[in-house]
Every structure is written in structure tokens, then in C-alpha cells.
Write a protein that holds these residues in place. Sequence first.
Motif, short mmCIF file in Angstrom:
data_model
loop_
_atom_site.label_atom_id
_atom_site.label_comp_id
_atom_site.label_asym_id
_atom_site.label_seq_id
_atom_site.Cartn_x
_atom_site.Cartn_y
_atom_site.Cartn_z
N LEU A 164 -6.12 4.63 -1.78
CA LEU A 164 -6.18 3.20 -1.48
C LEU A 164 -5.60 2.91 -0.10
O LEU A 164 -6.17 2.12 0.66
CB LEU A 164 -5.41 2.42 -2.55
CG LEU A 164 -5.27 0.91 -2.34
CD1 LEU A 164 -6.64 0.24 -2.29
CD2 LEU A 164 -4.41 0.30 -3.44
N VAL A 165 -4.49 3.53 0.22
CA VAL A 165 -3.91 3.35 1.55
C VAL A 165 -4.86 3.84 2.63
O VAL A 165 -5.03 3.20 3.68
CB VAL A 165 -2.55 4.07 1.66
CG1 VAL A 165 -2.01 3.99 3.08
CG2 VAL A 165 -1.54 3.46 0.69
N GLY A 166 -5.53 4.96 2.38
CA GLY A 166 -6.50 5.47 3.34
C GLY A 166 -7.62 4.47 3.62
O GLY A 166 -8.13 4.39 4.74
N ALA A 167 -7.98 3.69 2.61
CA ALA A 167 -9.06 2.71 2.76
C ALA A 167 -8.60 1.43 3.43
O ALA A 167 -9.44 0.64 3.90
CB ALA A 167 -9.65 2.38 1.39
N THR A 168 -7.29 1.19 3.49
CA THR A 168 -6.79 -0.11 3.95
C THR A 168 -5.78 -0.02 5.09
O THR A 168 -5.35 -1.06 5.60
CB THR A 168 -6.12 -0.86 2.78
OG1 THR A 168 -5.04 -0.08 2.26
CG2 THR A 168 -7.12 -1.13 1.66
N VAL A 169 -5.40 1.16 5.51
CA VAL A 169 -4.30 1.32 6.46
C VAL A 169 -4.61 0.68 7.81
O VAL A 169 -3.70 0.24 8.53
CB VAL A 169 -3.95 2.81 6.62
CG1 VAL A 169 -5.06 3.58 7.33
CG2 VAL A 169 -2.61 2.97 7.34
N ASP A 170 -5.88 0.59 8.19
CA ASP A 170 -6.24 -0.05 9.46
C ASP A 170 -5.73 -1.49 9.52
O ASP A 170 -5.28 -1.95 10.57
CB ASP A 170 -7.76 -0.05 9.65
CG ASP A 170 -8.21 1.20 10.40
OD1 ASP A 170 -7.37 1.81 11.06
OD2 ASP A 170 -9.39 1.55 10.30
N ARG A 171 -5.83 -2.20 8.39
CA ARG A 171 -5.51 -3.62 8.37
C ARG A 171 -4.10 -3.90 7.83
O ARG A 171 -3.53 -4.94 8.13
CB ARG A 171 -6.54 -4.36 7.51
CG ARG A 171 -7.95 -4.22 8.03
CD ARG A 171 -8.92 -5.08 7.25
NE ARG A 171 -10.30 -4.84 7.67
CZ ARG A 171 -11.33 -5.56 7.27
NH1 ARG A 171 -11.15 -6.56 6.44
NH2 ARG A 171 -12.55 -5.28 7.69
N HIS A 172 -3.59 -3.00 7.02
CA HIS A 172 -2.29 -3.23 6.39
C HIS A 172 -1.41 -1.99 6.51
O HIS A 172 -1.04 -1.38 5.50
CB HIS A 172 -2.49 -3.62 4.92
CG HIS A 172 -3.42 -4.77 4.71
ND1 HIS A 172 -3.03 -6.08 4.88
CD2 HIS A 172 -4.74 -4.81 4.40
CE1 HIS A 172 -4.06 -6.88 4.65
NE2 HIS A 172 -5.11 -6.13 4.37
N PRO A 173 -1.06 -1.59 7.74
CA PRO A 173 -0.33 -0.33 7.92
C PRO A 173 1.08 -0.32 7.33
O PRO A 173 1.49 0.70 6.76
CB PRO A 173 -0.30 -0.16 9.45
CG PRO A 173 -0.48 -1.54 9.99
CD PRO A 173 -1.37 -2.24 9.03
N ALA A 174 1.82 -1.41 7.44
CA ALA A 174 3.19 -1.41 6.93
C ALA A 174 3.22 -1.29 5.41
O ALA A 174 3.99 -0.50 4.85
CB ALA A 174 3.92 -2.68 7.38
N VAL A 175 2.36 -2.06 4.74
CA VAL A 175 2.26 -1.95 3.28
C VAL A 175 1.83 -0.54 2.91
O VAL A 175 2.35 0.08 1.97
CB VAL A 175 1.25 -2.98 2.72
CG1 VAL A 175 1.06 -2.77 1.22
CG2 VAL A 175 1.72 -4.39 2.99
N GLY A 176 0.87 -0.01 3.68
CA GLY A 176 0.37 1.33 3.40
C GLY A 176 1.45 2.39 3.49
O GLY A 176 1.55 3.26 2.62
N VAL A 177 2.28 2.31 4.52
CA VAL A 177 3.34 3.31 4.68
C VAL A 177 4.37 3.18 3.57
O VAL A 177 4.89 4.19 3.06
CB VAL A 177 3.99 3.20 6.06
CG1 VAL A 177 5.21 4.12 6.17
CG2 VAL A 177 2.97 3.55 7.15
N ARG A 178 4.69 1.95 3.16
CA ARG A 178 5.60 1.80 2.02
C ARG A 178 5.04 2.50 0.79
O ARG A 178 5.76 3.21 0.06
CB ARG A 178 5.84 0.31 1.71
CG ARG A 178 6.75 -0.39 2.70
CD ARG A 178 7.32 -1.68 2.15
NE ARG A 178 6.29 -2.67 1.89
CZ ARG A 178 5.83 -3.53 2.80
NH1 ARG A 178 6.30 -3.48 4.04
NH2 ARG A 178 4.92 -4.43 2.47
N LEU A 179 3.75 2.33 0.56
CA LEU A 179 3.13 2.96 -0.61
C LEU A 179 3.05 4.48 -0.46
O LEU A 179 3.19 5.21 -1.44
CB LEU A 179 1.74 2.37 -0.86
CG LEU A 179 1.75 0.95 -1.44
CD1 LEU A 179 0.33 0.37 -1.46
CD2 LEU A 179 2.33 0.96 -2.85
N LEU A 180 2.84 4.95 0.76
CA LEU A 180 2.84 6.41 0.98
C LEU A 180 4.22 6.99 0.69
O LEU A 180 4.35 8.06 0.10
CB LEU A 180 2.43 6.73 2.42
CG LEU A 180 0.98 6.49 2.82
CD1 LEU A 180 0.76 6.90 4.26
CD2 LEU A 180 0.01 7.21 1.90
#
Length: 320
Positions: A164-180
Motif C-alpha cells: 500500500l505504501v508503494g502505491a501511495t508514497v508519491d503523494r503521502h511520503p510521511a504517512v508511508g514512512v511511518r507505516l514502513l
Amino acid sequence: MAGWLASQQGDLPKAEAHLVEAVALSRSLEEGGDVLLSDALGCLGSVALARGDLERTRQLWNEERQVAEASGNLRARAIAALNQGRIAAEMGDLARAQAFLEESLALHERCRSLVGPAVARLFLGSFALERKDPTSAASHFLQAFPVFAGDGNWATAATAIEGLVGATVDRHPAVGVRLLGAATLVREQTGHPRERQDLAAYQQTVTTARVKLSEEEYEEAWTAGQQMSRDEVIAEVDRLAAAITDLQTTSPNLAGRHGLSQRETEVLHLLAEGRSNRAIAGALSLSERTVENHVMHIMSKLGVESRTAAATHAIRLGLA
């Protein structure tokens, strides 16, 4: 089961010994052996795949497919179709892989299973990422995650999170890194490292996040993710789902209003961009005949008589 457990623990020689015995015992049964044989062949194929022996994997999973089809058991057929998709992907045939995974998803749904479709969606999401289709990828991963999290299978839920982070990291990088960060903690706690086939996509996700964020922002988000509870992870995924309405809500709204499937919505989106059936087939790794059938079904469901009218409809609904 002993073979499967050994494979999960990384003891491939022990796993193979048990599974070879399971195959032999299943063949010797006069009744009820087909499903057991199918399961044993499937697990043995996974061991061969883990060893990098693609040809043996292909042979084992081809036999699994034959046995499963002969048994008529929906679950066995669904798992065999999933494995056919996996080996097709490993051998570079993404069109066949996509077709088998969609077949597996449909069969699992007929079984009224929750976990089976979720597993199929993990692979479908990964393929969507590979063909640069974050909308479909996000949809698949978002549907898979709550199944695994709700079942307490957090090791697999971590895979859904990373996809999911891979699909959205372009637009939501901070949220994505928290989830990673949270997903990495889950893997450490459960003792389940990333699968070999997921490593390249994961590294690409991390690289994208580091480009989008400063070093300080990245470390801050990662640390915050490592401190999240499981309930907080679920809440964070829910917030991300709400934030990506452009990736999440278009298809379900269309499906609700017009009965379009996820695949038909994807075809309509590309049709509205002016692509030919051949171009759509290439973009979605489908056959041209399959795309023609999808276009006919789309026109019927939308109540229009031409591709142009269907494209106009899509533009009005915000698909293009």
C-alpha cells in the motif's frame, strides 16, 4: 503440515523430506487423496521456488493444477491457480500470471473465504505496482490488509502495508514512512523477513520516500512508526485510505452505480484516454479478445452504443 511448518522456519531440507513423504502417502490413498496430494505438491513447489529451481517448481505446480482440477475442490483449484500465477510471473509471463491470479481470486470468492481472496489480492496488487498502476494496487492492498490484521496474521499484514505504501508514497511520503517503520517492527516481532520477490519493490518504495522527504523528516516518521501499537497502525491505514480518495473511491462509486467490476473500471479509464483495444491489452497485461469483451460489457452496463459515448461518460464521472 510438518513440511509446511519447516518451510516457514526456513529449513528447506526438512521441509522437502516431509513433503516428499506427504506426496507419496497421498498417492497411496484409495479415497480422499486428491486434495491432500494437491496441497502437498503445492507446498513442495514452494520449496523448489525458494531454492530457485523454477523448472521443478513449474512441473510440481502443473501437476498440482491437474490434480486440483480433477478433484473438483474449489479451494484446491483456487490455490493451484494462484501458484500458476506465481510461476508464470517468475518466468516473466505477466499476462498469464495476471489471468491465473484473477481466476484464483474468483475461485476463492466462490469458496466464501476471506483469507484466500486476500492472498490473491496481495499478488494482484504487486503486479499492479509492477505495471505502474497505483490505483489498482492500492485497491487490492487496502482490501487485503484488514483481513490479515483482523485474523491476527500481522506478518502478512505487513506485506499488505508495504504494498500500500508503494502505491501511495508519491503523494503521502510521511504517512508511508511511518507505516514502513511499523511494518518493519512487525516483521522483527514475528520473525518474518520480506519475501525475496518483494525486496526490489520495497527498496524502490524506500528510495522514493527518501527523495520526497529530508533526512530529518524521514527519520522522524520512521521512529514514530516504530513506536506505534497495532491499533494505531490500523488507524493510520484507515487515515491513509481516506486520504487517497482519488485512488480508492472512483472505482467503487462506479461499481455501485453501474455494476462495473474493478477490471472494467480500469479498462474504461484507459478507453477514455483514447487508447485502442491493443494498447489497453498491453497496459493491463490482458489479451486483446479479453479487452474486447470488457468493452462490450462496459457499453452494455453504461447503456451506451459506442466507445466514444463510453469515454464521454467516463470523463463526466471523473475517470479521465
